[in-house]
Design a protein around this motif. Structure first.
Motif, PDB file in Angstrom:
ATOM      1  N   SER A 287      -9.330 -66.927   0.849  1.00 57.10           N
ATOM      2  CA  SER A 287     -10.022 -66.145  -0.180  1.00 57.10           C
ATOM      3  C   SER A 287      -9.445 -64.746  -0.332  1.00 57.10           C
ATOM      4  O   SER A 287     -10.154 -63.766  -0.294  1.00 57.10           O
ATOM      5  CB  SER A 287     -11.511 -66.063   0.163  1.00 57.10           C
ATOM      6  N   ASP A 288      -8.124 -64.630  -0.510  1.00 56.39           N
ATOM      7  CA  ASP A 288      -7.534 -63.312  -0.689  1.00 56.39           C
ATOM      8  C   ASP A 288      -7.659 -62.831  -2.133  1.00 56.39           C
ATOM      9  O   ASP A 288      -7.479 -61.667  -2.430  1.00 56.39           O
ATOM     10  CB  ASP A 288      -6.061 -63.319  -0.272  1.00 56.39           C
ATOM     11  N   ASP A 289      -7.959 -63.732  -3.045  1.00 47.96           N
ATOM     12  CA  ASP A 289      -8.077 -63.357  -4.450  1.00 47.96           C
ATOM     13  C   ASP A 289      -8.763 -64.496  -5.188  1.00 47.96           C
ATOM     14  O   ASP A 289      -8.710 -65.632  -4.767  1.00 47.96           O
ATOM     15  CB  ASP A 289      -6.691 -63.089  -5.045  1.00 47.96           C
ATOM     16  N   ARG A 290      -9.357 -64.171  -6.314  1.00 40.78           N
ATOM     17  CA  ARG A 290      -9.974 -65.201  -7.139  1.00 40.78           C
ATOM     18  C   ARG A 290      -9.642 -64.904  -8.597  1.00 40.78           C
ATOM     19  O   ARG A 290      -9.915 -63.826  -9.095  1.00 40.78           O
ATOM     20  CB  ARG A 290     -11.496 -65.230  -6.951  1.00 40.78           C
ATOM     21  N   ALA A 291      -9.020 -65.863  -9.245  1.00 41.25           N
ATOM     22  CA  ALA A 291      -8.658 -65.695 -10.652  1.00 41.25           C
ATOM     23  C   ALA A 291      -8.633 -67.074 -11.274  1.00 41.25           C
ATOM     24  O   ALA A 291      -9.015 -68.043 -10.643  1.00 41.25           O
ATOM     25  CB  ALA A 291      -7.306 -65.001 -10.763  1.00 41.25           C
ATOM     26  N   GLN A 292      -8.181 -67.162 -12.505  1.00 40.76           N
ATOM     27  CA  GLN A 292      -8.154 -68.484 -13.097  1.00 40.76           C
ATOM     28  C   GLN A 292      -6.920 -68.684 -13.951  1.00 40.76           C
ATOM     29  O   GLN A 292      -6.380 -67.754 -14.511  1.00 40.76           O
ATOM     30  CB  GLN A 292      -9.405 -68.756 -13.918  1.00 40.76           C
ATOM     31  N   TYR A 293      -6.463 -69.911 -13.970  1.00 45.60           N
ATOM     32  CA  TYR A 293      -5.348 -70.337 -14.809  1.00 45.60           C
ATOM     33  C   TYR A 293      -4.766 -71.585 -14.221  1.00 45.60           C
ATOM     34  O   TYR A 293      -4.535 -71.606 -13.052  1.00 45.60           O
ATOM     35  CB  TYR A 293      -4.250 -69.269 -14.864  1.00 45.60           C
ATOM     36  N   THR A 294      -4.615 -72.613 -14.906  1.00 41.98           N
ATOM     37  CA  THR A 294      -3.659 -73.682 -14.656  1.00 41.98           C
ATOM     38  C   THR A 294      -4.096 -75.015 -15.174  1.00 41.98           C
ATOM     39  O   THR A 294      -5.177 -75.153 -15.720  1.00 41.98           O
ATOM     40  CB  THR A 294      -3.299 -73.856 -13.187  1.00 41.98           C
ATOM     41  N   VAL A 295      -3.233 -76.006 -14.975  1.00 43.07           N
ATOM     42  CA  VAL A 295      -3.464 -77.333 -15.519  1.00 43.07           C
ATOM     43  C   VAL A 295      -3.134 -78.358 -14.455  1.00 43.07           C
ATOM     44  O   VAL A 295      -2.102 -78.269 -13.826  1.00 43.07           O
ATOM     45  CB  VAL A 295      -2.541 -77.592 -16.721  1.00 43.07           C
ATOM     46  N   THR A 296      -4.013 -79.299 -14.225  1.00 39.14           N
ATOM     47  CA  THR A 296      -3.696 -80.469 -13.417  1.00 39.14           C
ATOM     48  C   THR A 296      -4.788 -81.498 -13.648  1.00 39.14           C
ATOM     49  O   THR A 296      -5.935 -81.139 -13.923  1.00 39.14           O
ATOM     50  CB  THR A 296      -3.567 -80.137 -11.915  1.00 39.14           C
ATOM     51  N   GLU A 297      -4.469 -82.755 -13.558  1.00 33.54           N
ATOM     52  CA  GLU A 297      -5.427 -83.814 -13.857  1.00 33.54           C
ATOM     53  C   GLU A 297      -6.093 -84.361 -12.591  1.00 33.54           C
ATOM     54  O   GLU A 297      -7.277 -84.667 -12.589  1.00 33.54           O
ATOM     55  CB  GLU A 297      -4.725 -84.951 -14.603  1.00 33.54           C
ATOM     56  N   LEU A 298      -5.312 -84.512 -11.541  1.00 39.48           N
ATOM     57  CA  LEU A 298      -5.816 -85.093 -10.302  1.00 39.48           C
ATOM     58  C   LEU A 298      -5.604 -84.106  -9.165  1.00 39.48           C
ATOM     59  O   LEU A 298      -4.525 -83.532  -9.029  1.00 39.48           O
ATOM     60  CB  LEU A 298      -5.078 -86.399  -9.985  1.00 39.48           C
ATOM     61  N   LEU A 299      -6.618 -83.952  -8.334  1.00 39.67           N
ATOM     62  CA  LEU A 299      -6.509 -82.983  -7.247  1.00 39.67           C
ATOM     63  C   LEU A 299      -7.029 -83.583  -5.959  1.00 39.67           C
ATOM     64  O   LEU A 299      -8.036 -84.295  -5.954  1.00 39.67           O
ATOM     65  CB  LEU A 299      -7.292 -81.708  -7.591  1.00 39.67           C
ATOM     66  N   CYS A 300      -6.335 -83.266  -4.869  1.00 40.57           N
ATOM     67  CA  CYS A 300      -6.783 -83.685  -3.542  1.00 40.57           C
ATOM     68  C   CYS A 300      -6.894 -82.455  -2.655  1.00 40.57           C
ATOM     69  O   CYS A 300      -5.905 -81.754  -2.429  1.00 40.57           O
ATOM     70  CB  CYS A 300      -5.795 -84.685  -2.938  1.00 40.57           C
ATOM     71  N   LEU A 301      -8.104 -82.176  -2.190  1.00 46.73           N
ATOM     72  CA  LEU A 301      -8.367 -81.052  -1.300  1.00 46.73           C
ATOM     73  C   LEU A 301      -8.713 -81.620   0.078  1.00 46.73           C
ATOM     74  O   LEU A 301      -9.735 -82.280   0.237  1.00 46.73           O
ATOM     75  CB  LEU A 301      -9.515 -80.200  -1.848  1.00 46.73           C
ATOM     76  N   GLU A 302      -7.843 -81.376   1.041  1.00 48.11           N
ATOM     77  CA  GLU A 302      -8.010 -82.032   2.339  1.00 48.11           C
ATOM     78  C   GLU A 302      -9.139 -81.427   3.161  1.00 48.11           C
ATOM     79  O   GLU A 302      -9.675 -82.071   4.046  1.00 48.11           O
ATOM     80  CB  GLU A 302      -6.697 -81.989   3.117  1.00 48.11           C
ATOM     81  N   GLU A 303      -9.488 -80.174   2.886  1.00 49.55           N
ATOM     82  CA  GLU A 303     -10.574 -79.546   3.647  1.00 49.55           C
ATOM     83  C   GLU A 303     -11.364 -78.656   2.698  1.00 49.55           C
ATOM     84  O   GLU A 303     -10.791 -77.836   1.984  1.00 49.55           O
ATOM     85  CB  GLU A 303      -9.999 -78.711   4.797  1.00 49.55           C
ATOM     86  N   ILE A 304     -12.688 -78.825   2.664  1.00 46.14           N
ATOM     87  CA  ILE A 304     -13.526 -78.025   1.770  1.00 46.14           C
ATOM     88  C   ILE A 304     -14.700 -77.456   2.567  1.00 46.14           C
ATOM     89  O   ILE A 304     -15.327 -78.164   3.366  1.00 46.14           O
ATOM     90  CB  ILE A 304     -14.016 -78.870   0.568  1.00 46.14           C
ATOM     91  N   ASN A 305     -14.966 -76.162   2.356  1.00 40.61           N
ATOM     92  CA  ASN A 305     -15.943 -75.465   3.179  1.00 40.61           C
ATOM     93  C   ASN A 305     -17.272 -75.212   2.483  1.00 40.61           C
ATOM     94  O   ASN A 305     -18.204 -74.717   3.103  1.00 40.61           O
ATOM     95  CB  ASN A 305     -15.358 -74.123   3.647  1.00 40.61           C
ATOM     96  N   GLY A 306     -17.333 -75.523   1.198  1.00 41.62           N
ATOM     97  CA  GLY A 306     -18.587 -75.302   0.492  1.00 41.62           C
ATOM     98  C   GLY A 306     -18.390 -75.403  -1.003  1.00 41.62           C
ATOM     99  O   GLY A 306     -17.297 -75.621  -1.503  1.00 41.62           O
ATOM    100  N   ILE A 307     -19.492 -75.198  -1.735  1.00 41.31           N
ATOM    101  CA  ILE A 307     -19.450 -75.343  -3.183  1.00 41.31           C
ATOM    102  C   ILE A 307     -18.549 -74.300  -3.826  1.00 41.31           C
ATOM    103  O   ILE A 307     -17.974 -74.519  -4.899  1.00 41.31           O
ATOM    104  CB  ILE A 307     -20.885 -75.267  -3.769  1.00 41.31           C
ATOM    105  N   ASP A 308     -18.380 -73.131  -3.182  1.00 42.97           N
ATOM    106  CA  ASP A 308     -17.517 -72.092  -3.745  1.00 42.97           C
ATOM    107  C   ASP A 308     -16.070 -72.578  -3.860  1.00 42.97           C
ATOM    108  O   ASP A 308     -15.378 -72.246  -4.832  1.00 42.97           O
ATOM    109  CB  ASP A 308     -17.569 -70.827  -2.898  1.00 42.97           C
ATOM    110  N   ASP A 309     -15.611 -73.345  -2.890  1.00 43.55           N
ATOM    111  CA  ASP A 309     -14.254 -73.886  -2.955  1.00 43.55           C
ATOM    112  C   ASP A 309     -14.095 -74.810  -4.155  1.00 43.55           C
ATOM    113  O   ASP A 309     -13.105 -74.746  -4.887  1.00 43.55           O
ATOM    114  CB  ASP A 309     -13.913 -74.650  -1.669  1.00 43.55           C
ATOM    115  N   PHE A 310     -15.084 -75.677  -4.336  1.00 42.90           N
ATOM    116  CA  PHE A 310     -15.012 -76.607  -5.468  1.00 42.90           C
ATOM    117  C   PHE A 310     -15.112 -75.854  -6.796  1.00 42.90           C
ATOM    118  O   PHE A 310     -14.376 -76.143  -7.749  1.00 42.90           O
ATOM    119  CB  PHE A 310     -16.124 -77.649  -5.387  1.00 42.90           C
TER     120      PHE A 310
END
Length: 397
Positions: A287-310
């Protein structure tokens, strides 16, 4: 001649010779037979005195590139040994490592003329000459010399010169995605690891997104960029430079980040360079920064710590249709799924239509509870929940 060999190779050969001599002596003593043929009437004072048969035995303990790099330039005797039918037959396929093909008397072609044309597997490793990425040469080379080839492994290492510049690539983009390579299911991937860029041709292997039944990804769009080192702010500019270099050679459709705790700031800039991205696989976020931009259709997140990550990952990937989560840290699938669905329903637009949770320890009761909660909260109208192996798939229209 022995002094020309690397020290580690001298030790390895010496150990193999000692082992070979001891086993031969043990066999002769146990069977009370005469000395083995390859040692009979032979005075050995140096390695040059060893017979060809002994070297054939030694070569069995080395892989192909070790044999070529170590023995090919010693003398003419070893050059003849390396091209003999005995070596080619024993090793099944010849892993040929040669740095200066095509520019030095076409030595690779000469080698291929002397080798077996019915090879099933071939691996060639090269570097520091951009001509190795000439796809037409490879297609002609394989069709002419190895028409029965089934598996082809070709790593090429792209490095900067003394002026910190890459060689100019003048070929067309995406050359290794032509029909020739697709028909053989040989895939072009790239790996960036610190200072090196490695381009790889290899047989297609099943990937994490192959299990997504509603998505059919073609071999022509299977090119993957793999980042093996930490994606940190201090490494950002170097990574962007290398990525731009890669994009002069091929488009990137899949991104895999191996290390944990990737910098979000760097990650956003990186993905902005990859407009054709279809899938994205990452270990975890920092969590060094939070911003937005990009494109992708399928994503795999191997470790998630809470709803904020999603929430964050779906914000920077607004066109994401599928999200796979490997490990939920201290969260129950039923509750977390409901939170995600509420988050999705509160958005003005959202493309997500499928979630996947990796849950080896989950039983049928958990799936039943998830279905009941989804219906009770009226989170989805038309949806399906199914379990395949260790994965739970939630899909809706």
């Amino acid at each position: 001649m022995i002094e020309l060999l690397p020290k580690f190779m001298i030790l390895k050969i010496g150990s193999l010779l000692l082992l070979f001599l001891l086993l031969t002596l043990e066999e002769n003593l146990s069977t009370k037979t005469e000395p083995t043929k390859i040692f009979r009437n032979q005075s050995i004072t140096s390695i040059e005195d060893l017979s060809n048969e002994i070297f054939y035995e030694i070569f069995d303990y080395f892989n192909g590139d070790e044999i070529v790099k170590t023995f090919s330039k010693l003398n003419s005797r070893f050059q003849q040994l390396l091209h003999s039918s005995s070596i080619l037959i024993k090793t099944h396929f010849y892993l040929f490592y040669y740095e200066e093909m095509l520019n030095k008397d076409h030595k690779l072609e000469i080698f291929s003329n002397k080798s077996c044309s019915n090879f099933k597997i071939l691996s060639i490793s090269c570097s520091q000459n951009i001509i190795f990425l000439d796809v037409h040469r490879w297609e002609h080379f394989i069709l002419h010399y190895y028409p029965q080839l089934e598996k082809f492994y070709f790593p090429y290492y792209d490095r900067i010169d003394n002026d910190n510049q890459y060689e100019i690539y003048s070929g067309r983009i995406n050359q290794f995605s032509s029909t020739f390579w697709i028909e053989r299911k040989w895939i072009f991937n790239i790996k960036i690891d610190n200072a090196d860029i490695e381009y790889m041709i290899c047989p297609y292997k099943k990937t994490w997104y192959d299990s997504i039944h509603h998505k059919n990804i073609e071999y022509s769009t299977s090119t993957t960029l793999i980042l093996a080192n930490f994606v940190t702010s201090s490494y950002g500019e170097i990574l962007f430079e290398k990525t731009r270099r890669v994009l002069t050679i091929t488009q990137i459709y899949h991104l895999i980040i191996i290390e944990k705790h990737s910098s979000i700031h760097v990650l956003i800039q990186l993905i902005s360079l990859l407009p054709d991205l279809i899938t994205f696989k990452i270990r975890s976020l920092s969590s060094d920064d939070r911003a937005q931009y990009t494109v992708t259709e399928l994503l795999c997140l191997e470790e998630i710590n809470g709803i904020d990550d999603f929430t964050f990952i779906s914000a920077i990937c607004p066109y994401m249709e599928y999200c796979e989560m490997k490990r939920l840290n201290n969260m129950k699938i039923e509750l977390f799924s409901c939170i995600i669905l509420k988050e999705i329903n509160n958005r003005s637009f959202c493309f997500i239509r499928s979630l996947c949770f990796h849950a080896p320890a989950v039983d049928d009761q958990v799936i039943e509870n998830l279905e009941k909660m989804t219906n009770y909260e009226q989170l989805l109208i038309q949806f399906t929940i199914k379990r395949i192996s260790y994965n739970i798939y939630l899909q809706w229209k």
